[in-house]
Design a protein around this motif. Structure first.
Motif, PDB file in Angstrom:
ATOM      1  N   GLN A   1       0.827  -1.203   0.000  1.00 47.17           N
ATOM      2  CA  GLN A   1       0.000   0.000   0.000  1.00 47.17           C
ATOM      3  C   GLN A   1       0.865   1.258   0.000  1.00 47.17           C
ATOM      4  O   GLN A   1       0.557   2.236  -0.689  1.00 47.17           O
ATOM      5  CB  GLN A   1      -0.926  -0.016   1.224  1.00 47.17           C
ATOM      6  N   TYR A   2       1.944   1.223   0.761  1.00 47.33           N
ATOM      7  CA  TYR A   2       2.866   2.359   0.765  1.00 47.33           C
ATOM      8  C   TYR A   2       3.564   2.477  -0.593  1.00 47.33           C
ATOM      9  O   TYR A   2       3.752   3.585  -1.105  1.00 47.33           O
ATOM     10  CB  TYR A   2       3.898   2.188   1.877  1.00 47.33           C
ATOM     11  N   GLU A   3       3.940   1.353  -1.156  1.00 42.12           N
ATOM     12  CA  GLU A   3       4.599   1.369  -2.461  1.00 42.12           C
ATOM     13  C   GLU A   3       3.643   1.844  -3.551  1.00 42.12           C
ATOM     14  O   GLU A   3       4.058   2.529  -4.494  1.00 42.12           O
ATOM     15  CB  GLU A   3       5.130  -0.020  -2.789  1.00 42.12           C
ATOM     16  N   ALA A   4       2.363   1.489  -3.415  1.00 35.45           N
ATOM     17  CA  ALA A   4       1.382   1.960  -4.395  1.00 35.45           C
ATOM     18  C   ALA A   4       1.240   3.478  -4.340  1.00 35.45           C
ATOM     19  O   ALA A   4       1.131   4.141  -5.382  1.00 35.45           O
ATOM     20  CB  ALA A   4       0.039   1.295  -4.125  1.00 35.45           C
TER      21      ALA A   4
ATOM     22  N   LEU B   1       2.203   6.216  -7.433  1.00 34.24           N
ATOM     23  CA  LEU B   1       1.288   7.214  -7.971  1.00 34.24           C
ATOM     24  C   LEU B   1       1.837   8.628  -7.878  1.00 34.24           C
ATOM     25  O   LEU B   1       1.179   9.578  -8.319  1.00 34.24           O
ATOM     26  CB  LEU B   1      -0.052   7.146  -7.227  1.00 34.24           C
ATOM     27  N   GLY B   2       3.004   8.773  -7.295  1.00 34.38           N
ATOM     28  CA  GLY B   2       3.618  10.090  -7.169  1.00 34.38           C
ATOM     29  C   GLY B   2       3.026  10.936  -6.061  1.00 34.38           C
ATOM     30  O   GLY B   2       3.161  12.174  -6.096  1.00 34.38           O
ATOM     31  N   LEU B   3       2.392  10.322  -5.062  1.00 32.21           N
ATOM     32  CA  LEU B   3       1.786  11.075  -3.968  1.00 32.21           C
ATOM     33  C   LEU B   3       2.836  11.418  -2.932  1.00 32.21           C
ATOM     34  O   LEU B   3       3.711  10.594  -2.632  1.00 32.21           O
ATOM     35  CB  LEU B   3       0.676  10.254  -3.314  1.00 32.21           C
ATOM     36  N   ASP B   4       2.752  12.638  -2.395  1.00 29.12           N
ATOM     37  CA  ASP B   4       3.642  12.974  -1.300  1.00 29.12           C
ATOM     38  C   ASP B   4       3.101  12.393   0.004  1.00 29.12           C
ATOM     39  O   ASP B   4       2.059  11.733   0.023  1.00 29.12           O
ATOM     40  CB  ASP B   4       3.836  14.487  -1.186  1.00 29.12           C
ATOM     41  N   TYR B   5       3.802  12.641   1.109  1.00 30.22           N
ATOM     42  CA  TYR B   5       3.445  11.987   2.378  1.00 30.22           C
ATOM     43  C   TYR B   5       2.038  12.351   2.849  1.00 30.22           C
ATOM     44  O   TYR B   5       1.243  11.449   3.159  1.00 30.22           O
ATOM     45  CB  TYR B   5       4.481  12.342   3.443  1.00 30.22           C
TER      46      TYR B   5
ATOM     47  N   GLN C   1      -0.558  13.406   1.144  1.00 36.17           N
ATOM     48  CA  GLN C   1      -1.553  12.865   0.224  1.00 36.17           C
ATOM     49  C   GLN C   1      -1.686  11.349   0.389  1.00 36.17           C
ATOM     50  O   GLN C   1      -2.801  10.811   0.369  1.00 36.17           O
ATOM     51  CB  GLN C   1      -1.170  13.206  -1.214  1.00 36.17           C
ATOM     52  N   ALA C   2      -0.554  10.662   0.549  1.00 36.81           N
ATOM     53  CA  ALA C   2      -0.599   9.210   0.723  1.00 36.81           C
ATOM     54  C   ALA C   2      -1.334   8.843   2.010  1.00 36.81           C
ATOM     55  O   ALA C   2      -2.146   7.901   2.032  1.00 36.81           O
ATOM     56  CB  ALA C   2       0.823   8.643   0.740  1.00 36.81           C
ATOM     57  N   MET C   3      -1.080   9.592   3.081  1.00 37.32           N
ATOM     58  CA  MET C   3      -1.754   9.306   4.338  1.00 37.32           C
ATOM     59  C   MET C   3      -3.250   9.608   4.249  1.00 37.32           C
ATOM     60  O   MET C   3      -4.082   8.840   4.748  1.00 37.32           O
ATOM     61  CB  MET C   3      -1.123  10.126   5.475  1.00 37.32           C
ATOM     62  N   GLN C   4      -3.594  10.694   3.617  1.00 36.98           N
ATOM     63  CA  GLN C   4      -4.987  11.106   3.560  1.00 36.98           C
ATOM     64  C   GLN C   4      -5.816  10.231   2.634  1.00 36.98           C
ATOM     65  O   GLN C   4      -6.977   9.910   2.946  1.00 36.98           O
ATOM     66  CB  GLN C   4      -5.076  12.570   3.111  1.00 36.98           C
ATOM     67  N   LEU C   5      -5.251   9.819   1.512  1.00 38.05           N
ATOM     68  CA  LEU C   5      -6.032   9.146   0.479  1.00 38.05           C
ATOM     69  C   LEU C   5      -5.923   7.627   0.506  1.00 38.05           C
ATOM     70  O   LEU C   5      -6.847   6.935   0.063  1.00 38.05           O
ATOM     71  CB  LEU C   5      -5.612   9.661  -0.903  1.00 38.05           C
ATOM     72  N   ILE C   6      -4.812   7.086   1.004  1.00 34.60           N
ATOM     73  CA  ILE C   6      -4.588   5.640   0.886  1.00 34.60           C
ATOM     74  C   ILE C   6      -4.377   4.985   2.245  1.00 34.60           C
ATOM     75  O   ILE C   6      -5.079   4.022   2.592  1.00 34.60           O
ATOM     76  CB  ILE C   6      -3.383   5.355  -0.040  1.00 34.60           C
TER      77      ILE C   6
END
Length: 431
Positions: free
Chosen positions: A326-329, A333-337, A339-344
């Protein structure tokens, strides 16, 4: 020429009508056989349970339905009963206002906490039921300040300054959070505190004299209203703080990580009652000498940090349960920290953590009764203090404690049922 049809098989042209299933396979008989009498062991346990329920109800129901509701004292109640089985529920009808609102809150102002409670359901609805329009979250954000003004009264400038502080904190968090979540979070808190201090200094001392609502000090709050206020406030504040602590504990920055680790482990190793004594006696020494920090605020701070430490560990377990992919995904996708925490990451981690978060929330709400040991007259404090200390009702225990248990059960059971609904609503793994 005639044809011999004796060897031709008969073929029915229409289906036979369906027969009713056996009585043992339908209705209440089937349910009883499958759930209560499936085998000799199940049948024996069912009979023992029925016997135990009968024994309990045969003692409780006469006491409950044979009780009195109109007497003015315990002695009068016992005189009327004259040895008959029955509870003295008159203490509830006479002291209901003290049990719910405390003994100092103005009687003619009960509509204010009642209105705040009703508005709470409208404010919480967009958060609890996320299918509602997102525009309703505007009222959710404004509700804490409106409820503060309704319950405490006084100058309306105080909640307005608090609202401005929150807005300033959010702006700072939005700017700094793009680089690091923890930095933005703690920077937002610092900005909010700065605005609050400056704003309160600018409010004139005569502002409360011309207030629209009568000012009610925190020492006049009490009863079940105080338990609800502490529970709702501390749970609402501890959840975002717990998320920040959980993320900070997994941070790559050593300073932030070890601050969060020391904070969580220290708070989890100290009993809540100790923190409440600290809030009552010692916490005021950490503020400027000329400041008089309200006891309610000090208790909220201590209960919030206590609950946040436990919620942080629950959420950390949810984060650890997520696969590394999930972190690698998120990286792919080019998400910063943020965005990755909020969306995934956080949506999945919070879904996993729902049972643990609800467990902490229910325990926290019940633990609000501990404030009675520091002379705050919540529901239990009212029972142990003014009501049982009065000559009229000294000796009434089961009726009062049963009433308190019923109120806490209704709230805790509602929280539990909502969490189960939410888990079913978010169960998308096997769809």
């Amino acid at each position: 020429m005639p044809t011999d049809t004796s060897n031709v098989a008969f073929v029915r042209t229409e289906t036979l009508p369906e027969k009713a299933p056996p009585a043992s396979e339908t209705g209440i008989v089937k349910w009883l056989r499958e759930n209560l009498f499936a085998g000799w062991a199940n049948s024996l346990l069912t009979l023992l349970a029925i016997w135990a329920i009968y024994i309990i109800l045969s003692s409780i129901l006469p006491w409950l339905f044979g009780g009195l509701w109109t007497t003015s004292s315990l002695s009068e109640c016992r005189e009327i009963l004259q040895g008959r089985v029955g509870g003295c529920f008159s203490v509830l009808t006479e002291r209901w206002n003290q049990l719910l609102y405390g003994f100092k809150y103005p009687n003619d102002q009960y509509w204010r906490p009642n209105l705040a409670l009703v508005l709470l359901f409208f404010a919480a609805a967009p958060v609890l039921f996320f299918d509602l329009p997102r525009k309703l979250l505007i009222f959710t954000g404004l509700y804490p300040f409106l409820a503060f003004w309704l319950i405490w009264g006084g100058a309306i400038a105080v909640p307005i300054v608090a609202l401005l502080g929150v807005v300033a904190g959010y702006v700072v968090f939005d700017r700094l959070g793009k680089q690091t979540f923890a930095g933005g979070f703690f920077g937002g808190i610092a900005a909010a505190i700065l605005v609050w201090v400056l704003g309160m200094a600018l409010i004139p001392e005569t502002a409360s004299e011309n207030a629209l609502l009568e000012s009610v000090p925190s020492r006049d709050l009490g009863g079940f209203m105080l338990n609800l206020m502490l529970g709702v406030t501390c749970v609402s504040l501890s959840l975002p703080i717990g998320i920040a602590l959980a993320l900070g504990r997994q941070s790559n920055m050593p300073l932030i990580k070890w601050i969060c680790v020391v904070f969580i482990e220290f708070i989890r190793g100290v009993p809540l009652i100790t923190l409440l004594f600290v809030a009552s006696v010692m916490l005021s020494y950490f503020f400027p000498p000329e400041s008089t920090v309200d006891l309610f605020l000090r208790v909220v701070i201590m209960i919030t940090v206590f609950s946040a430490a436990y919620i942080a560990e629950v959420i950390r377990g949810g984060l650890a349960a997520l696969p590394k992919g999930q972190y690698e995904a998120a990286d792919s996708l080019g998400l910063d920290y943020p965005q990755a925490m909020q969306l995934i990451i956080l949506p999945q981690a919070l879904k996993i953590s729902i049972p643990g978060i609800v467990n902490v929330a229910v325990g926290l709400f019940k633990d609000t009764t501990l404030v009675s040991v520091i002379s705050m007259f919540d529901l239990v404090g009212m029972i142990r203090g003014p009501i049982l200390a009065s000559t009229e009702w000294n000796g009434v225990y089961w009726e009062l404690l049963g009433f308190a248990a019923a109120l806490f059960f209704v709230v805790c059971y509602g929280i539990s049922q909502y969490s189960q609904w939410l888990e079913r609503r978010l169960a998308t793994d096997h769809r």
